[in-house]
Motif scaffolding. Structure first.
Motif, PDB file in Angstrom:
ATOM      1  N   GLY A  16       0.789  -1.227   0.000  1.00 47.73           N
ATOM      2  CA  GLY A  16       0.000   0.000   0.000  1.00 47.73           C
ATOM      3  C   GLY A  16       0.818   1.273   0.000  1.00 47.73           C
ATOM      4  N   ARG A  17       2.133   1.165  -0.084  1.00 43.09           N
ATOM      5  CA  ARG A  17       2.980   2.359  -0.110  1.00 43.09           C
ATOM      6  C   ARG A  17       3.759   2.401  -1.421  1.00 43.09           C
ATOM      7  NH1 ARG A  17       6.544   3.157   5.017  1.00 43.09           N
ATOM      8  NH2 ARG A  17       6.056   5.362   4.788  1.00 43.09           N
ATOM      9  N   LYS A  61       1.548   7.026   5.891  1.00 46.05           N
ATOM     10  CA  LYS A  61       0.652   5.950   5.475  1.00 46.05           C
ATOM     11  C   LYS A  61       0.922   5.437   4.069  1.00 46.05           C
ATOM     12  CE  LYS A  61      -3.449   7.078   8.264  1.00 46.05           C
ATOM     13  NZ  LYS A  61      -4.882   7.451   8.176  1.00 46.05           N
ATOM     14  N   TYR A  62       1.302   6.335   3.154  1.00 45.39           N
ATOM     15  CA  TYR A  62       1.247   5.977   1.741  1.00 45.39           C
ATOM     16  C   TYR A  62       2.567   6.084   0.985  1.00 45.39           C
ATOM     17  CZ  TYR A  62      -3.544   7.246   3.071  1.00 45.39           C
ATOM     18  OH  TYR A  62      -4.744   7.368   3.726  1.00 45.39           O
ATOM     19  N   THR A 289       3.478  -1.338  -7.382  1.00 48.85           N
ATOM     20  CA  THR A 289       3.109  -0.092  -6.743  1.00 48.85           C
ATOM     21  C   THR A 289       3.403   1.073  -7.678  1.00 48.85           C
ATOM     22  OG1 THR A 289       3.241   1.162  -4.681  1.00 48.85           O
ATOM     23  CG2 THR A 289       5.297   0.202  -5.486  1.00 48.85           C
ATOM     24  N   GLU A 323      -3.498   8.662  -1.120  1.00 49.74           N
ATOM     25  CA  GLU A 323      -4.406   7.609  -0.651  1.00 49.74           C
ATOM     26  C   GLU A 323      -4.993   6.835  -1.818  1.00 49.74           C
ATOM     27  OE1 GLU A 323      -8.393   6.967   2.141  1.00 49.74           O
ATOM     28  OE2 GLU A 323      -7.808   8.993   1.509  1.00 49.74           O
ATOM     29  N   SER A 326      -2.407   4.546  -3.076  1.00 42.21           N
ATOM     30  CA  SER A 326      -2.238   3.455  -2.129  1.00 42.21           C
ATOM     31  C   SER A 326      -3.322   2.392  -2.319  1.00 42.21           C
ATOM     32  CB  SER A 326      -2.286   3.996  -0.697  1.00 42.21           C
ATOM     33  OG  SER A 326      -2.301   2.947   0.242  1.00 42.21           O
ATOM     34  N   LYS A 330      -3.127  -1.704  -3.715  1.00 39.88           N
ATOM     35  CA  LYS A 330      -3.762  -2.855  -3.048  1.00 39.88           C
ATOM     36  C   LYS A 330      -4.913  -3.422  -3.870  1.00 39.88           C
ATOM     37  CE  LYS A 330      -4.198  -0.383   0.799  1.00 39.88           C
ATOM     38  NZ  LYS A 330      -4.437   0.027   2.211  1.00 39.88           N
TER      39      LYS A 330
END
Length: 341
Positions: A16-17, A61-62, A289, A323, A326, A330
């Motif tokens: 997710g990053r 978070k990302y 990613t 976000e 991210s 996923k």
């Protein structure tokens, strides 16, 4: 964090990053600033990039890593804190663009070779001491009915492999970026031609990496997606995803920990949708990613607009886009989430 190259590479593609490509050259960022009527100075460039890396929620978070231009690697924030330290404090890894740009290739009209190998070993030592733990080198592959030539593909693959070997020797994870241009001249190539050239380019690149004894576990691949030219018909999201995955399965060894796509002329939403479709529909041996520049920054740049009072707005825009990317990493991005923003 571990200093082992394979651990750093895995962290760069953590679930997710992805990577923020904030490595625009001075000439390129001037064009971006021209679009908002802002003069490009060392201070304005610092302020812009500081706005991004101080978006704490997005970074934590990302964003796994930030690709910096050399100027930024050595800059300090407005409060005197080195920007590298700001990035590390947010749980992200500082990186550095090390190539000297694509230059016309002698005897190969309309094709380029990326320069910057001379003195690279010494520069890498300096970058490591400044805090960089990964690097990026971009090879540019022109595409048309007649291009690329075998000579240009081979020369760029060799340069990428030499760079990657030097990085690993210096304790730095190399991002290997062979970009098949989407928006080059004439830009009307079909997705069939894109698939053919992308597969060929990746195959030759990994052959060169093997010849240079590059450790696959300690590198990241940054390819373009298989996508038709900017002036050609637009393939569906599903077709782009299927064709891209087919090429990757045929060419990328499973030892590579991750693939961080460039956006390469796609719109923000296109780049997000294509990445999400790949992750949603395939069980793959590598993490997929993002390593986006404009596709992560454009909304933030517009919201900031060069004004100190707009820093919070710029950070909100950046956080939203990070976000969305991210979620795409996923396989759970949905178009409706854009409307909800």
């Amino acid at each position: 964090m571990s200093e082992r190259l394979e651990d750093i590479a895995v962290a760069m593609v953590a679930n997710g990053r992805g990577l923020l490509a904030a490595d625009e050259s001075t000439a390129t960022i001037k064009k971006r600033f021209d679009g908002i009527g802002l003069e490009s100075t060392e201070t304005s460039r610092r302020d812009y990039r500081e706005m991004l890396v101080r978006a704490d929620e997005a970074m934590r978070k990302y964003i796994s890593g930030v690709i910096l231009y050399e100027e930024t690697l050595f800059q300090k924030a407005a409060d005197g804190t080195p920007l590298v330290d700001v990035i590390r404090a947010a749980g992200s890894i500082p990186g550095i663009k090390v190539d000297a740009g694509a230059k016309p290739m002698t005897n190969f009209p309309a094709e380029t070779i990326t320069e910057g190998l001379d003195g690279l070993a010494q520069r890498l030592t300096k970058y490591y001491e400044a805090g960089a733990r990964f690097a990026k080198w971009r090879g540019v592959i022109a595409i048309s009915d007649n291009l690329p030539s075998p000579g240009a593909v081979s020369a760029n693959a060799h340069a990428l492999a030499r760079y990657a070997a030097l990085c690993q020797e210096a304790g730095i994870v190399p991002i290997v970026e062979p970009e098949v241009l989407m928006d080059g001249a004439p830009g009307d190539h079909s997705i069939d031609r894109s698939q053919e050239v992308t597969e060929w380019t990746l195959r030759v690149t990994f052959e060169a990496l093997a010849e240079m004894r590059v450790k696959l576990e300690s590198m990241i691949l940054k390819p373009s997606m298989v996508i038709d030219g900017k002036k050609a018909r637009k393939a569906s999201v599903a077709e782009v995803a299927e064709r891209t995955i087919k090429v990757l399965r045929r060419t990328v060894p499973s030892a590579v920990p991750g693939i961080a796509f460039l956006s390469g002329g796609q719109t923000t939403e296109e780049a997000t949708a294509h990445l999400s479709a790949m992750n949603a529909t395939h069980n793959l041996p590598w993490k997929l990613t993002f390593s986006y520049g404009r596709a992560l920054q454009q909304e933030a740049l517009s919201a900031w607009n060069g004004k100190a009072e707009n820093v919070a707005a710029g950070q909100r825009a950046f956080s939203h886009r990070a976000e969305m990317c991210s979620l795409a990493a996923k396989g759970s991005w949905k178009k409706d989430l854009e409307k909800a923003a």
